[in-house]
Design an enzyme around this catalytic site. Structure first.
Site, mmCIF file in Angstrom:
data_model
loop_
_atom_site.group_PDB
_atom_site.id
_atom_site.type_symbol
_atom_site.label_atom_id
_atom_site.label_comp_id
_atom_site.label_asym_id
_atom_site.label_seq_id
_atom_site.Cartn_x
_atom_site.Cartn_y
_atom_site.Cartn_z
ATOM 1 N N HIS A 49 0.884 -1.149 0.000
ATOM 2 C CA HIS A 49 0.000 0.000 0.000
ATOM 3 C C HIS A 49 0.929 1.207 0.000
ATOM 4 O O HIS A 49 2.069 1.133 0.480
ATOM 5 C CB HIS A 49 -0.889 0.006 1.242
ATOM 6 N N ASP A 52 2.340 1.802 3.326
ATOM 7 C CA ASP A 52 3.284 0.786 3.816
ATOM 8 C C ASP A 52 4.687 1.241 3.404
ATOM 9 O O ASP A 52 5.652 1.072 4.146
ATOM 10 C CB ASP A 52 3.066 -0.586 3.149
ATOM 11 N N GLU A 174 -8.926 -4.668 -8.235
ATOM 12 C CA GLU A 174 -9.214 -5.840 -7.394
ATOM 13 C C GLU A 174 -10.688 -5.800 -6.999
ATOM 14 O O GLU A 174 -11.101 -5.001 -6.166
ATOM 15 C CB GLU A 174 -8.313 -5.817 -6.158
ATOM 16 N N GLU A 210 -8.700 -11.880 -6.261
ATOM 17 C CA GLU A 210 -8.513 -12.467 -4.926
ATOM 18 C C GLU A 210 -9.534 -13.583 -4.753
ATOM 19 O O GLU A 210 -10.742 -13.372 -4.904
ATOM 20 C CB GLU A 210 -8.674 -11.403 -3.843
ATOM 21 N N HIS A 213 -12.496 -12.927 -2.483
ATOM 22 C CA HIS A 213 -13.441 -11.931 -2.996
ATOM 23 C C HIS A 213 -14.387 -12.557 -4.022
ATOM 24 O O HIS A 213 -15.568 -12.222 -4.070
ATOM 25 C CB HIS A 213 -12.684 -10.761 -3.627
ATOM 26 N N ASP A 248 -14.543 -11.247 5.303
ATOM 27 C CA ASP A 248 -13.382 -11.613 4.479
ATOM 28 C C ASP A 248 -12.328 -12.264 5.380
ATOM 29 O O ASP A 248 -11.768 -11.612 6.251
ATOM 30 C CB ASP A 248 -12.854 -10.325 3.837
ATOM 31 N N ASP A 250 -9.441 -14.283 4.509
ATOM 32 C CA ASP A 250 -8.029 -14.370 4.089
ATOM 33 C C ASP A 250 -7.332 -15.595 4.682
ATOM 34 O O ASP A 250 -6.223 -15.516 5.213
ATOM 35 C CB ASP A 250 -7.266 -13.098 4.481
HETATM 36 C C1 XLS Z 1 -8.342 -6.283 1.091
HETATM 37 C C2 XLS Z 1 -7.530 -6.287 -0.097
HETATM 38 C C3 XLS Z 1 -6.209 -5.587 0.013
HETATM 39 C C4 XLS Z 1 -5.716 -5.391 -1.370
HETATM 40 C C5 XLS Z 1 -4.740 -4.328 -1.608
HETATM 41 O O1 XLS Z 1 -9.285 -7.079 1.213
HETATM 42 O O2 XLS Z 1 -7.354 -7.613 -0.469
HETATM 43 O O3 XLS Z 1 -5.350 -6.349 0.786
HETATM 44 O O4 XLS Z 1 -5.242 -6.589 -1.852
HETATM 45 O O5 XLS Z 1 -5.240 -3.088 -1.354
HETATM 46 MG MG MG Z 2 -6.215 -8.602 -1.813
#
Ligand code: XLS
Ligand code: MG
Length: 344
Positions: A49, A52, A174, A210, A213, A248, A250
């Site tokens: 980001h 970051d 994304e 992703e 997602h 979400d 992950d």
């Molecule tokens: C959040 C997103 C984030 C993106 C980048 O859910 O996945 O991590 O990948 O901004």
């Molecule tokens: Mg992501």
């Protein structure tokens, strides 16, 4: 052929474990220390980001931001790491409460654009031309709050402004259907590719998929990948897993549905994903219960699971699969895949 894939993750994937219902449970790991761990975990690329890369960037001038990014580039070079992309973080500032590019407030929209230009400057200084847009708050909590036609016009306009600002960048959108919003304006990869077609340079707008997602949209991630591959728009992937329609998660890649993960690896391998330099990103989070000293295992485990699935993909009896497809014996094909995954 094995080993052709190269892996990447973002510093946010090593995190303190806070969730909406509880505080942090692990110590903060400084960026420098995280970067030192990348190679040991089997990763060569870093996703960023904008903040970051350059913390507190809103307090800095454009020139100061570039200077800080250049210092980071030296650190990356020293570690033998490559920056994959930079993504403007447009969901934490008070000016992005109601979205960035689609905010109803023109001053807030302007902030989002200016911030995105700084993210592009950072990408340039880090030696990558890929900008990722996770359009976190570009949506609504209630239908009537924004005009969806105007929102799409504004998103396309914002993309055009970014494409004009730097003629070298490529933008990967994304998609995500919800969270933090009730509904977002770019919920699927079809939407991501579609909005690219409204821009001044379609060739420079693609997508990142992703897994979680896609699953949250009720879709199969490997089908989303196939759609993007057919459009030549799959410029990055964020592999992970998701246990049904909830927040979400992950989760570690493949940890919920091994077959679904197998099919993602299969389609990526079949169509030579990576041949144009694309990375395999793992956007995974450690469980909140994980202790500090073992809070990066989800990353190395996800990579290992990818590589083990790759072995399974490459050892599948493709001729038999083809024969069963031609015979339309999908029950036997189902058993072939299951037996293969069970190694029996
Ligand atoms: C959040 C997103 C984030 C993106 C980048 O859910 O996945 O991590 O990948 O901004
Ligand atoms: Mg992501």
């Amino acid at each position: 052929m094995a080993g052709a894939f190269k892996f990447t993750f973002g510093p946010w994937n090593i995190h303190e474990g806070a969730d909406p219902f509880g505080p942090t449970v692990r110590n903060t790991v400084e960026l420098g220390k995280k970067l030192k761990g990348y190679k040991k975990l089997g990763f060569d690329g870093v996703q960023f980001h904008d903040d970051d890369a350059v913390p507190k960037m809103n307090d800095l001038s454009a020139a100061q931001i570039v200077n800080e990014a250049k210092v980071l580039k030296k650190t990356l070079d020293g570690e033998g790491l490559i920056a994959e992309f930079v993504a403007p973080r447009l969901w934490e500032d008070s000016r992005t409460i109601d979205g960035g590019y689609t905010s109803n407030d023109p001053q807030c929209r302007n902030y989002a654009i200016e911030r995105s230009k700084r993210a592009i400057d950072i990408a340039d200084a880090l030696g990558t031309n890929l900008i990722v847009l996770w359009l976190a708050r570009e949506g609504t909590y209630i239908r009537e709050a924004k005009d969806s036609k105007i929102a799409i016009d504004r998103l396309a306009q914002a993309l055009n402004t970014m494409l004009d600002y730097n003629s070298c960048i490529k933008i990967a959108i994304e998609a995500k259907p919800n969270e933090p919003m009730d509904h977002t304006y770019i919920p699927t990869i079809g939407h991501a590719i579609g909005i690219g077609m409204l821009t001044s340079d379609v060739s420079r707008v693609g997508c990142v998929i992703e897994s979680a997602h896609a699953i949250l949209a009720g879709l199969d991630p490997s089908d989303e990948m196939g759609y993007a591959l057919a459009h030549k728009k799959l410029w990055s992937v964020h592999l992970n897993d998701q246990n049904g329609l909830k927040f979400d998660q992950d989760k570690t890649f493949g940890s919920v549905d091994l077959r679904r993960a197998f099919n993602q690896v299969r389609i990526l391998d079949k169509y030579n994903y990576g041949q144009n330099g694309e990375w395999v990103g793992l956007d995974v989070k450690a469980m909140r219960t994980q202790k500090d000293e073992v809070a990066a295992k989800h990353l190395s485990n996800s990579r290992m699971i990818f590589l083990r699935l790759l072995d399974l993909v490459r050892s599948l009896d493709d001729a038999k699969a083809e024969r069963l497809i031609s015979e339309r014996d999908y029950e036997e094909l189902d058993l072939l895949i299951m037996s293969h995954l069970l190694s029996k």
